[in-house]
Design an enzyme around this catalytic site. Structure first.
Site, PDB file in Angstrom:
ATOM      1  N   ARG A  81      52.362 -41.711  -9.315  1.00 32.01           N
ATOM      2  CA  ARG A  81      51.700 -42.035 -11.545  1.00 32.01           C
ATOM      3  C   ARG A  81      51.688 -40.418 -11.287  1.00 32.01           C
ATOM      4  O   ARG A  81      50.623 -39.441 -10.773  1.00 32.01           O
ATOM      5  CB  ARG A  81      50.899 -42.283 -10.988  1.00 32.01           C
ATOM      6  CG  ARG A  81      50.712 -43.373 -12.248  1.00 32.01           C
ATOM      7  CD  ARG A  81      49.108 -44.677 -11.917  1.00 32.01           C
ATOM      8  NE  ARG A  81      48.178 -43.871 -11.840  1.00 32.01           N
ATOM      9  CZ  ARG A  81      47.066 -43.417 -12.898  1.00 32.01           C
ATOM     10  NH1 ARG A  81      47.680 -43.699 -14.014  1.00 32.01           N
ATOM     11  NH2 ARG A  81      45.978 -43.176 -12.548  1.00 32.01           N
ATOM     12  N   LYS A  84      44.065 -44.525   0.927  1.00 33.29           N
ATOM     13  CA  LYS A  84      44.899 -44.806   0.156  1.00 33.29           C
ATOM     14  C   LYS A  84      45.815 -45.031   1.340  1.00 33.29           C
ATOM     15  O   LYS A  84      46.085 -44.696   2.490  1.00 33.29           O
ATOM     16  CB  LYS A  84      45.482 -43.965  -0.050  1.00 33.29           C
ATOM     17  CG  LYS A  84      47.121 -44.449  -1.172  1.00 33.29           C
ATOM     18  CD  LYS A  84      47.078 -43.378  -2.436  1.00 33.29           C
ATOM     19  CE  LYS A  84      48.127 -43.827  -3.442  1.00 33.29           C
ATOM     20  NZ  LYS A  84      48.156 -42.461  -4.681  1.00 33.29           N
ATOM     21  N   ARG A 105      37.912 -43.245  -8.721  1.00 34.17           N
ATOM     22  CA  ARG A 105      37.286 -42.708  -7.311  1.00 34.17           C
ATOM     23  C   ARG A 105      36.113 -43.797  -6.734  1.00 34.17           C
ATOM     24  O   ARG A 105      35.377 -44.071  -7.572  1.00 34.17           O
ATOM     25  CB  ARG A 105      37.225 -41.480  -7.161  1.00 34.17           C
ATOM     26  CG  ARG A 105      38.491 -40.270  -7.364  1.00 34.17           C
ATOM     27  CD  ARG A 105      39.567 -41.002  -5.923  1.00 34.17           C
ATOM     28  NE  ARG A 105      40.758 -40.117  -6.705  1.00 34.17           N
ATOM     29  CZ  ARG A 105      42.131 -40.079  -6.948  1.00 34.17           C
ATOM     30  NH1 ARG A 105      41.543 -41.630  -7.640  1.00 34.17           N
ATOM     31  NH2 ARG A 105      42.339 -39.384  -7.077  1.00 34.17           N
TER      32      ARG A 105
END
Length: 318
Positions: free
Chosen positions: A118, A183, A316
């Site tokens: 992205r 992630k 975040r």
């Protein structure tokens, strides 16, 4: 072309993890030592961790099971997938061939030379370590019906991984999967079309399977499926993901995001947790309260709850 054939033959030889002397590899490939050294350096650049010991010879630090189009097609009704060894990006491959595609057509690659995430960021794509998969879909009701699609894709991937035992895998707004705040995967949805005409969608995903590389070039801490307790052949995982996407996107087309919001809230990594939104040089801190009916993030601050839509925003934990 000859060099690529030699490179892929070399990968296949080393993929088992067995060690081979330089002399053996020269004879198998019918190449000189200098060419072999060039090939080894190329494969290391692609992300393959090839080691050398004087006694053992050349070997892969971890064996890899290569993608196999025949294996995938054997278990995938209707087929319609292309297995690529090397590509700039799986999304770009489908975009370049978009005029010939039907909903559900897909491609998967061993290595991307220009994988993207992205906001134009690079997606690091070591050869044979992870899953780089893209699928085409046509939305008959146009771009407006794509609201929340990246969120739904994240949910569907997570459900597949939960069924494989990765129960601690969660979704993170707007397009990531996390395992214990690190992630695990990213989703990139690229949409073509006009508001009131059928839209063409490329759905891309990068899923860390056994990424042993360092975090160099990656801005977030990352995890992989083995760390999450999942060991699965990438061919089988490709089949499971495509079956899930092909069936559930039909549901999404009929009902939109509304059917999936409660599931998102069950899987949301940051629901009711302190977070910060990064908008350029600005940071906004608050408590994540899930998503609204349009897929916007609900952030509670001292001024109340405000919705932030998907765009040039990063979320975040804090």
């Amino acid at each position: 072309m000859k060099n690529f054939i030699e490179l892929f033959r070399l990968i296949r030889i080393l993929s088992t993890g067995d060690a081979y002397s330089g002399k053996q590899l020269e004879e198998y490939l019918e190449i000189s030592l200098s060419v072999l050294n060039q090939h080894i350096q190329t494969l290391r650049h692609w992300g393959l961790e090839i080691k050398f010991q004087t006694i053992k010879g050349y070997y892969l630090l971890s064996p890899i099971e290569l993608l196999d189009e025949k294996k995938i097609l054997r278990d995938l009704p209707e087929g319609r997938i292309k297995v690529l060894a090397l590509v700039d990006s799986t999304n770009q491959y489908l975009l370049d061939n978009i005029e010939t595609l039907r909903s559900g057509d897909a491609c998967v690659a061993e290595h991307q030379t220009a994988g993207r995430g992205r906001r134009g960021r690079e997606w690091v794509s070591p050869f044979g370590q992870n899953l780089y998969l893209s699928m085409f879909w046509r939305l008959e009701r146009g771009t407006a019906s794509a609201v929340g699609l990246s969120l739904v894709i994240g949910i569907l991937i997570t459900e597949v991984l939960h069924n494989l035992g990765g129960l601690d895998i969660r979704v993170k707004w707007p397009n990531d999967l996390y395992y214990r705040d690190k992630k695990l995967a990213g989703v990139l949805v690229e949409l073509l079309g006009k508001k009131f005409k059928p839209a063409q969608v490329i759905i891309g995903m990068g899923l860390n399977i056994n990424n042993t590389l360092s975090n160099k070039g990656i801005e977030q801490n990352w995890s992989h499926l083995k760390e999450a307790g999942i060991t699965i052949d990438r061919n089988k995982l490709t089949v499971l993901l495509l079956l899930k996407l092909r069936s559930q996107l039909i549901v999404f087309e009929k009902t939109g995001l509304s059917t999936f919001i409660s599931k998102w809230n069950e899987l949301d990594n940051y629901l009711n947790r302190p977070v910060k939104l990064i908008l350029g040089n600005q940071q906004i801190q608050g408590i994540s309260r899930g998503i609204d009916q349009y897929g916007g993030l609900l952030l509670e601050t001292k001024g109340g709850i405000k919705t932030y839509q998907i765009g040039d925003i990063s979320l975040r934990g804090r």
